[in-house]
Scaffold this active site. Sequence first.
Site, PDB file in Angstrom:
ATOM      1  N   ILE A 174      41.258  35.653  51.240  1.00 17.61           N
ATOM      2  CA  ILE A 174      42.574  35.009  51.132  1.00 17.61           C
ATOM      3  C   ILE A 174      43.625  35.786  51.939  1.00 17.61           C
ATOM      4  O   ILE A 174      44.464  35.186  52.619  1.00 17.61           O
ATOM      5  CB  ILE A 174      42.995  34.886  49.647  1.00 17.61           C
ATOM      6  CG1 ILE A 174      41.943  34.071  48.880  1.00 17.61           C
ATOM      7  CG2 ILE A 174      44.361  34.234  49.533  1.00 17.61           C
ATOM      8  CD1 ILE A 174      42.160  34.017  47.378  1.00 17.61           C
TER       9      ILE A 174
ATOM     10  N   LYS B 250      42.908  42.029  35.487  1.00 18.61           N
ATOM     11  CA  LYS B 250      43.927  41.189  36.134  1.00 18.61           C
ATOM     12  C   LYS B 250      45.065  40.883  35.166  1.00 18.61           C
ATOM     13  O   LYS B 250      46.231  40.908  35.532  1.00 18.61           O
ATOM     14  CB  LYS B 250      43.287  39.891  36.636  1.00 18.61           C
ATOM     15  CG  LYS B 250      42.494  40.081  37.908  1.00 18.61           C
ATOM     16  CD  LYS B 250      43.465  40.366  39.056  1.00 18.61           C
ATOM     17  CE  LYS B 250      42.783  40.497  40.381  1.00 18.61           C
ATOM     18  NZ  LYS B 250      43.726  40.649  41.492  1.00 18.61           N
TER      19      LYS B 250
ATOM     20  N   TYR C  30      36.768  41.937  34.548  1.00 19.33           N
ATOM     21  CA  TYR C  30      37.581  41.543  35.711  1.00 19.33           C
ATOM     22  C   TYR C  30      38.871  40.873  35.236  1.00 19.33           C
ATOM     23  O   TYR C  30      39.978  41.254  35.620  1.00 19.33           O
ATOM     24  CB  TYR C  30      36.776  40.588  36.597  1.00 19.33           C
ATOM     25  CG  TYR C  30      37.612  39.813  37.590  1.00 19.33           C
ATOM     26  CD1 TYR C  30      38.328  40.474  38.590  1.00 19.33           C
ATOM     27  CD2 TYR C  30      37.695  38.418  37.534  1.00 19.33           C
ATOM     28  CE1 TYR C  30      39.104  39.758  39.505  1.00 19.33           C
ATOM     29  CE2 TYR C  30      38.459  37.702  38.440  1.00 19.33           C
ATOM     30  CZ  TYR C  30      39.162  38.372  39.421  1.00 19.33           C
ATOM     31  OH  TYR C  30      39.930  37.670  40.317  1.00 19.33           O
TER      32      TYR C  30
ATOM     33  N   GLY D 230      40.432  40.606  53.520  1.00 22.92           N
ATOM     34  CA  GLY D 230      39.714  39.779  52.555  1.00 22.92           C
ATOM     35  C   GLY D 230      39.862  38.297  52.883  1.00 22.92           C
ATOM     36  O   GLY D 230      40.605  37.902  53.786  1.00 22.92           O
TER      37      GLY D 230
HETATM   38  N1  LIG Z   1      38.736  33.847  45.856  1.00 19.86           N
HETATM   39  C1  LIG Z   1      39.001  33.337  44.654  1.00 19.86           C
HETATM   40  O1  LIG Z   1      38.498  32.281  44.253  1.00 19.86           O
HETATM   41  C2  LIG Z   1      39.984  34.048  43.740  1.00 19.86           C
HETATM   42  C3  LIG Z   1      40.260  33.447  42.495  1.00 19.86           C
HETATM   43  C4  LIG Z   1      41.154  34.085  41.639  1.00 19.86           C
HETATM   44  C5  LIG Z   1      41.765  35.247  42.029  1.00 19.86           C
HETATM   45  N2  LIG Z   1      41.475  35.818  43.228  1.00 19.86           N
HETATM   46  C6  LIG Z   1      42.163  37.060  43.585  1.00 19.86           C
HETATM   47  O2  LIG Z   1      42.725  36.914  44.868  1.00 19.86           O
HETATM   48  C7  LIG Z   1      42.694  38.162  45.557  1.00 19.86           C
HETATM   49  C8  LIG Z   1      42.010  38.015  46.885  1.00 19.86           C
HETATM   50  O3  LIG Z   1      40.673  37.580  46.661  1.00 19.86           O
HETATM   51  P1  LIG Z   1      39.637  37.306  47.832  1.00 19.86           P
HETATM   52  O4  LIG Z   1      38.795  36.177  47.395  1.00 19.86           O
HETATM   53  O5  LIG Z   1      40.349  37.266  49.125  1.00 19.86           O
HETATM   54  O6  LIG Z   1      38.750  38.630  47.715  1.00 19.86           O
HETATM   55  P2  LIG Z   1      38.186  39.616  48.858  1.00 19.86           P
HETATM   56  O7  LIG Z   1      37.257  40.556  48.161  1.00 19.86           O
HETATM   57  O8  LIG Z   1      37.667  38.833  49.998  1.00 19.86           O
HETATM   58  O9  LIG Z   1      39.485  40.387  49.318  1.00 19.86           O
HETATM   59  C9  LIG Z   1      39.956  41.589  48.738  1.00 19.86           C
HETATM   60  C10 LIG Z   1      40.134  42.601  49.863  1.00 19.86           C
HETATM   61  O10 LIG Z   1      40.715  43.767  49.285  1.00 19.86           O
HETATM   62  C11 LIG Z   1      40.068  44.897  49.829  1.00 19.86           C
HETATM   63  N3  LIG Z   1      40.178  45.959  48.824  1.00 19.86           N
HETATM   64  C12 LIG Z   1      39.594  45.975  47.602  1.00 19.86           C
HETATM   65  N4  LIG Z   1      39.922  47.105  46.967  1.00 19.86           N
HETATM   66  C13 LIG Z   1      40.731  47.810  47.793  1.00 19.86           C
HETATM   67  C14 LIG Z   1      41.389  49.055  47.702  1.00 19.86           C
HETATM   68  N5  LIG Z   1      41.260  49.795  46.604  1.00 19.86           N
HETATM   69  N6  LIG Z   1      42.147  49.472  48.734  1.00 19.86           N
HETATM   70  C15 LIG Z   1      42.286  48.715  49.855  1.00 19.86           C
HETATM   71  N7  LIG Z   1      41.672  47.523  50.005  1.00 19.86           N
HETATM   72  C16 LIG Z   1      40.904  47.082  48.982  1.00 19.86           C
HETATM   73  C17 LIG Z   1      38.637  44.479  50.091  1.00 19.86           C
HETATM   74  O11 LIG Z   1      38.026  45.253  51.116  1.00 19.86           O
HETATM   75  C18 LIG Z   1      38.812  43.021  50.504  1.00 19.86           C
HETATM   76  O12 LIG Z   1      38.884  42.886  51.925  1.00 19.86           O
HETATM   77  C19 LIG Z   1      42.020  39.155  44.622  1.00 19.86           C
HETATM   78  O13 LIG Z   1      43.017  39.866  43.939  1.00 19.86           O
HETATM   79  C20 LIG Z   1      41.238  38.264  43.669  1.00 19.86           C
HETATM   80  O14 LIG Z   1      41.045  38.888  42.432  1.00 19.86           O
HETATM   81  C21 LIG Z   1      40.594  35.234  44.100  1.00 19.86           C
END
Ligand SMILES: NC(=O)c1ccc[n+]([C@@H]2O[C@H](COP(=O)([O-])OP(=O)(O)OC[C@H]3O[C@@H](n4cnc5c(N)ncnc54)[C@H](O)[C@@H]3O)[C@@H](O)[C@H]2O)c1
Length: 332
Positions: free
Chosen positions: A12, A156, A152, A10
């Site tokens: 982050i 969380k 969502y 993903g």
């Molecule tokens: N990007 C933001 O602005 C933001 C803000 C607040 C919170 N978050 C949190 O940070 C975390 C990372 O976010 P991101 O932006 O990198 O999102 P992203 O969707 O790019 O990354 C999440 C990754 O998890 C993988 N994934 C999802 N469900 C899965 C499962 N059941 N089994 C295995 N892999 C799985 C997806 O394939 C993806 O690659 C998340 O928990 C998100 O809720 C992100």
Amino acid sequence: MHIFITGVAGFIGANAANQLLAIGHRVTGIDNLNDYYDPQLKKDRLQRLEGDNKFQFVKGNIQDPGILAGLFADGGFDAVIHMAAQAGVRYSIDNPRSYLDSNLVGTFELLEAARANPPKHMLLASTSSAYGANTEMPYQEVQKADHQMSFYAATKKATEAMAHSYAHLYALPITMFRFFTVYGPWGRPDMAPIKFARKILDGTPIDVYNHGNMRRDFTYVDDLVRALTLLLDKAPTQTPIADVADSLSPVAPFRVVNIGNNKPVELLDFISEIEMSLGKQAVQNLMEMQAGDVAATWADTALLEALTGYVPRTDIKIGVKAFVDWYQSYYG
Ligand SMILES: NC(=O)c1ccc[n+]([C@@H]2O[C@H](COP(=O)([O-])OP(=O)(O)OC[C@H]3O[C@@H](n4cnc5c(N)ncnc54)[C@H](O)[C@@H]3O)[C@@H](O)[C@H]2O)c1
């Protein structure tokens, strides 16, 4: 340190793995490469990591019983960074069920695996959306946060409560992060920066919610990862940090920490920065507020600073330029 990252393909997770490998850590990561957005982007992020022999990738669903338990039994993980989730406020309006498996069941399986083979510290991603309907700004970790506005955010917030109970019952040191609108290179195509860049270049209108009357505490991804890296060594203990409102639990090695910029930016200013970096004006389609969304976010970062001596500082001019440079080189 041997660090286990969920959601490593993903936005982050991959950026975190990249920086942790660069400073000498060993990283094992899991991801199911799902198609919530283009899986090719996830594969390309992984390809950057796979050249490093300290990196190992496992493809799988975190919620499938036994996968995480097996990895924890064999892995000897010192720390865990949990990023895998179904993200996105807007998608959760139409697809609430998809949040149950990854966010609730997946986090449960992770906690169970850690109970059997405890790492020294677990760092779990939550979100600024957990503050929900709160209007007192900036958001402080010690504020009550009981009124989530989207499913969502509700899932969380539920993972925060689940993690707290495991921290209490099994003495698992856990830090939960509330992230604030993260942007930067290798970003998510479902988030505003990529949608805006694509449409501005195509000449199609961009949707601007709440008539542009939105403020976000945009956080540059490298800053966020730096904060996360510094927090790896700051496992919660029984002693609260002095002179700051510490969210440390009174009954568990558990704390919630904001990672934000402490400097909200008007959405229209953020759009202007993208326009300037692309050298092209947007056509704006002014819309009503989206259900489930909030008009403003603003992180109090005093606790992060007290714990690490660091707070995100990248100015949007620099961050947006780095994002646009990446966008143009990746998408052509
Ligand atoms: N990007 C933001 O602005 C933001 C803000 C607040 C919170 N978050 C949190 O940070 C975390 C990372 O976010 P991101 O932006 O990198 O999102 P992203 O969707 O790019 O990354 C999440 C990754 O998890 C993988 N994934 C999802 N469900 C899965 C499962 N059941 N089994 C295995 N892999 C799985 C997806 O394939 C993806 O690659 C998340 O928990 C998100 O809720 C992100």
